[in-house]
Design an enzyme around this catalytic site. Sequence first.
Site: not given
Length: 284
Positions: A52, A96, A119
């Site tokens: 990322k 994460q 997200d």
Amino acid sequence: MRAARIDGKQIAQQVRDDIQREVAARSAKGVPGLAVVLVGDDPASQIYVRNKRKMCEAVGIYSEEYRLPETAKESEVLERIEALNQNPKIHGILVQLPLPKEIDSRRVLDAVSPDKDVDGFHYLNVGKLVANRPGFVSCTPLGVIELLDRSKIEISGANAVVVGRSDIVGKPTALLLLHRNATVTICHSRTRDLAAVCREADILIAAIGKPQFITKDMVKPGAAVIDVGINRLPDGRLVGDVDFEGVSEVAGAITPVPGGVGPMTIAMLLLNTLQSVKYSEGQG
Ligand code: NDP
């Protein structure tokens, strides 16, 4: 005729090129910023986080990374998120997953400001998706739609079958397809005669987590098959939820694993971060 291969790597590169151009064009207004919070030392998570970061750099998005030890308390993670919520350089916050089991993931995800929830896991953004209002949508489902669009596969009016009903993949994918006027069926482990339902699909999405589960007898000739699954076989090979070889003999188009949906997920994370800076300027 064998199915056309939908090249997720190439399409993700196109998406990143578009993002890079837009980030460069708006550089005078400020740079989008993404923060990634990683708790513990799960090896797969470390690789995802590194990727990322690399992808952010490649498109000109500013990124920060926060690593907390496996033993970190939930309160420490919440404090870190609160600091990032207040940080004007940061427009997207990604926690994460998976988090260590002692930490309540739901509480942590809901602590992320809905305005920085790139997200799309915060319940406010989930609600906006249900109501078809602008907000953040989780990256893998967005990637699925982008793959269909850039492959010129007509969604409106199509029979779409989504196998899997998880909060992060199955359900949001089904909602996005519904909002694009597909006729959507959601299947799960209790679905009766799954093969017959799948054979009705013009667009078949597999998000099950079972290696090569969708076989060619479950696929309508000419269907577009999008394989979200990522499974590691005992011999080390990475395969999807679809039997790629067999299904390629009947489908019209199919995504490979690796190189299909996977690369799109990060590309859509970058896109959501760019979108977030635009929302923050009131021009989303
Ligand atoms: P979950 O385990 O949360 O959900 C799996 C779904 O599949 C459940 O709804 C389950 O049904 C359903 N299912 C399981 N067995 C069957 C069966 N025999 N018949 C029909 N349905 C079944 O997984 P995720 O949604 O998180 O992930 C799915 C896959 O996608 C995984 O392989 C994961 O690794 C991959 N993935 C890939 C990403 C990417 O970037 N490419 C990102 C995220 C996930 P029920 O609800 O009844 O239990």
